[in-house]
Design a protein around this motif. Structure first.
Motif, short mmCIF file in Angstrom:
data_model
loop_
_atom_site.label_atom_id
_atom_site.label_comp_id
_atom_site.label_asym_id
_atom_site.label_seq_id
_atom_site.Cartn_x
_atom_site.Cartn_y
_atom_site.Cartn_z
N LEU A 1 0.58 -1.33 0.01
CA LEU A 1 -0.40 0.02 -0.03
C LEU A 1 0.91 1.02 0.49
O LEU A 1 1.98 1.31 0.54
CB LEU A 1 -0.96 0.32 0.84
N VAL A 2 0.54 1.98 -0.57
CA VAL A 2 1.06 3.79 -0.87
C VAL A 2 0.33 4.70 -0.49
O VAL A 2 -0.87 4.51 -1.22
CB VAL A 2 1.82 3.42 -2.54
N SER B 1 1.41 13.46 -4.41
CA SER B 1 2.69 12.94 -3.45
C SER B 1 3.73 12.32 -4.16
O SER B 1 4.35 11.28 -3.15
CB SER B 1 2.06 12.55 -1.74
N GLY B 2 3.07 11.84 -5.37
CA GLY B 2 4.22 10.97 -6.21
C GLY B 2 3.79 9.45 -5.93
O GLY B 2 4.59 8.10 -6.30
N LYS B 3 1.85 8.95 -5.28
CA LYS B 3 1.96 7.85 -5.43
C LYS B 3 2.00 7.19 -6.06
O LYS B 3 2.53 5.76 -6.36
CB LYS B 3 0.62 8.15 -4.28
N ILE C 1 -8.53 2.23 -3.23
CA ILE C 1 -9.34 1.50 -2.21
C ILE C 1 -9.89 2.09 -1.79
O ILE C 1 -9.19 2.89 -0.52
CB ILE C 1 -8.27 0.65 -1.04
N ARG C 2 -11.20 2.83 -1.75
CA ARG C 2 -12.04 3.99 -1.22
C ARG C 2 -13.27 3.12 -0.27
O ARG C 2 -14.11 3.83 0.32
CB ARG C 2 -12.99 4.72 -2.40
N ASP C 3 -13.24 2.09 -0.47
CA ASP C 3 -14.55 1.49 0.45
C ASP C 3 -14.42 0.49 0.47
O ASP C 3 -13.53 -0.73 0.95
CB ASP C 3 -15.99 1.05 -0.37
N THR D 1 -3.27 2.66 -3.18
CA THR D 1 -3.07 3.80 -2.37
C THR D 1 -3.86 3.64 -2.03
O THR D 1 -5.33 2.86 -1.39
CB THR D 1 -3.06 4.57 -3.08
N LEU D 2 -4.39 4.80 -0.49
CA LEU D 2 -5.09 5.09 0.45
C LEU D 2 -4.78 6.48 0.76
O LEU D 2 -3.65 6.99 1.25
CB LEU D 2 -5.12 4.20 1.26
#
Length: 568
Positions: free
Chosen positions: A324-325, A331-333, A398-400, A420-421
């Motif tokens: 996970l990033v 921010s460059g994810k 990952i939104r939900d 990403t989160l």
């Protein structure tokens, strides 16, 4: 003579001249042999010597004439000798013909292969002149114009700018859009786009207000006001940008999204992502420049410390698990994820990504554009991926809970999952998943690595100066007494013609947290982010603030910039 032998010879000379310790020479040689570092660049970046001192030493040692490149107008060099592939391959620049010979600027006197290649390519005998490494790098970029062939905005006529090709769009008719009246608008916008590309901007903002209009560029993460065209041009500017992006220019009541592929030369095209937004005084348009080269940087260019890089590479080499990033927008994810995907992108792997939007096309990777209106969201894309025999899956965000559960199930069943989160730190990422409703045992068993990151502006190497901060101030900022006693030097931004406000480019600041048994135990016991952060500190994981201070101590960024990106 092969590349390794050349490096060995130069290193031996520097050791003999007592400019380089033998142990340091061995380390630099190993880094250079990977092919991702230039030996001379390493010498200068690590302040072992300066470009000028190295030029003089090599000139005296090998009896090759030295030349100050500032005395040569590289923009006037003969196009006949402007072979981009050879120039970039050998880091050498053909200058002019003298006494029937092609004079080639080099920073390495043993670069015989370069001279032979230029001689074979142009059919002329070659003779080297020694120049400073930094000046040669700048001259090469100036000559090649950062990949834009030989186009110079100052030499491009309005007719040429107006005729720059916008691909895959259709002109839409509207009462307010007249091709004759809009010719100056076309030229003006094309000039702004070219200027943004040259300045290294990431975004362009076109903003209407009641009595004014402004254009801003985001350069190195900071917005700068560039122009203030008349407010009367507001509608025409927005209409032109929407035409370029193939949007409905008659629709001004709702936001719209589109893309532009703009061909600016015979071999170079630039992609833009376009977003319009109805505001009180007209439509605001934001354009993001999609730089495909950022996805090819390589992990060594992103700013990871050696221990952090090893943790990332180790997680990428695992057959399953979740990486996970995390970090805020900008921010460059995406670059971190694409870098990991490029490392994994081999013919033996099936890689699929679900993105919203797909910013950069990656050959060999199956990229899916999320379309929620059509029912294609992250969760449904993930379900489809798992029926397509994937080895690696990348989920844009990952939104939900539904997306999180499917991603974790994939990570537990033999797939490597990257996603990403939006959280502030690595520890908060774990508690965010818990708050979403993901069971603690699933998090502990599936997540293998979390990377929290920020982007800090790099100090300009040409103008940065020592920042005179008293020891007590350095202690208050987080440096140790041992660092201060060892002669810690902190630099600050000044500003010159080569940079923007004392900064040029950006570097990543990272907190790389592996899932250890102790952290997993805290999660299983429903611990909070503070407990997780305290445990990772005991395990030696540098948080974002500590990583930023490392960059400050290395002279890469300033204390003010470190505070700006890690104060939360």
């Amino acid at each position: 003579m092969d590349h390794a032998a050349k490096i060995q010879g130069l290193a031996t000379l520097l050791v003999r001249k007592r400019l380089l310790e033998a142990s340091t020479a061995v380390s630099l040689i190993e880094q250079a042999r990977t092919g991702k570092h230039n030996f001379i660049s390493l010498l200068i970046e690590q302040k072992i010597t300066t470009s000028k001192a190295l030029q003089q030493l090599l000139s005296d040692e090998y009896g090759i004439a030295a030349l100050d490149l500032d005395t040569v107008d590289v923009e006037q060099l003969d196009d006949e000798y402007r072979n981009e592939s050879l120039i970039r391959k050998h880091h050498a620049l053909p200058l002019y013909i003298e006494r029937g010979m092609l004079i080639v600027a080099v920073d390495d006197p043993i670069n015989i292969t370069a001279l032979e290649d230029f001689q074979f390519s142009f059919g002329k005998r070659t003779e080297p002149v020694l120049v400073e490494h930094d000046k040669l790098a700048k001259a090469i970029e100036k000559v090649l114009d950062s990949g834009f062939d030989d186009i110079d905005l100052g030499d491009v006529s309005d007719d040429e700018l107006a005729s720059m090709e916008v691909q895959d769009t259709e002109r839409q008719e509207d009462d307010e859009v007249d091709s004759t009246d809009d010719a100056p608008i076309v030229v003006y916008i094309n000039k702004l786009l070219m200027d943004a590309i040259r300045k290294g901007a990431s975004d362009l903002h076109f903003e209407p207000y009641e009595k004014s209009y402004r254009v801003r560029f985001r350069i190195d993460g900071i917005l700068h006001e560039i122009a203030s065209p008349p407010i009367t041009l507001s509608t025409r500017l927005a209409a032109r940008l929407k035409v370029m992006a193939n949007l409905d220019i008659a629709e001004r009541r709702v936001p719209q999204d589109g893309r532009i592929k703009m061909r600016i030369s015979r071999t170079k095209a630039i992609d833009f992502r376009v977003s319009t937004l109805p505001t009180l005084w007209g439509e605001k348009v934001v354009m993001r420049i999609l730089d495909s080269s950022s996805a090819q940087l390589g992990i060594d260019m992103l700013g990871y410390e050696s221990a952090q890089k090893e943790l990332y590479l180790s997680a990428l080499n695992q057959p399953q698990g979740m990486i996970l990033v995390t970090g805020p927008t900008g921010s460059g994810k995406t670059v971190s994820l694409y870098t990991g995907l490029n490392i994994l992108n081999t013919p033996e792997r099936n890689i699929a990504t679900a993105e919203d939007p797909v910013e950069i096309n990656l050959a060999g990777i199956n990229q899916v554009q999320i379309n929620t209106r059509a029912g294609l969201d992250f969760a449904s894309a993930l379900r489809a991926f798992l029926r397509q025999d994937p080895d690696v899956v990348m989920v844009g965000e990952i939104r939900d809970l539904e997306t999180a559960e499917i991603a974790i199930k994939a990570a537990q069943t033999g797939h490597l999952v990257l996603s990403t989160l939006h959280t502030n730190s690595s520890a908060e990422t774990l508690t965010r998943l818990l708050n979403m409703g993901v069971p603690a045992y699933n998090i502990a068993s599936s997540v293998s690595l979390i990377i929290a990151q920020r982007l800090a502006r790099r100090l300009c190497s040409s103008c940065k100066t020592i920042d005179d901060i008293p020891p007590e101030g350095l202690l208050a900022e987080g440096f140790s007494q041992e660092q201060i006693d060892a002669g810690l030097t902190v630099y600050k931004a000044v500003g010159c013609d080569d940079c923007t406000g004392g900064y040029k480019g950006r570097v990543g600041i990272y907190e790389v947290m592996p899932m250890t048994d102790a952290v997993a135990k805290i999660i299983m016991e429903n611990g909070n982010s503070l407990q997780i952060a305290q445990q990772t500190q005991k395990e030696g994981v540098a948080n974002l603030r500590q990583s930023a201070l490392v960059k400050v101590a290395q002279g890469v960024t300033s204390l003010a910039e470190a505070a700006r990106v890690t104060s939360f």
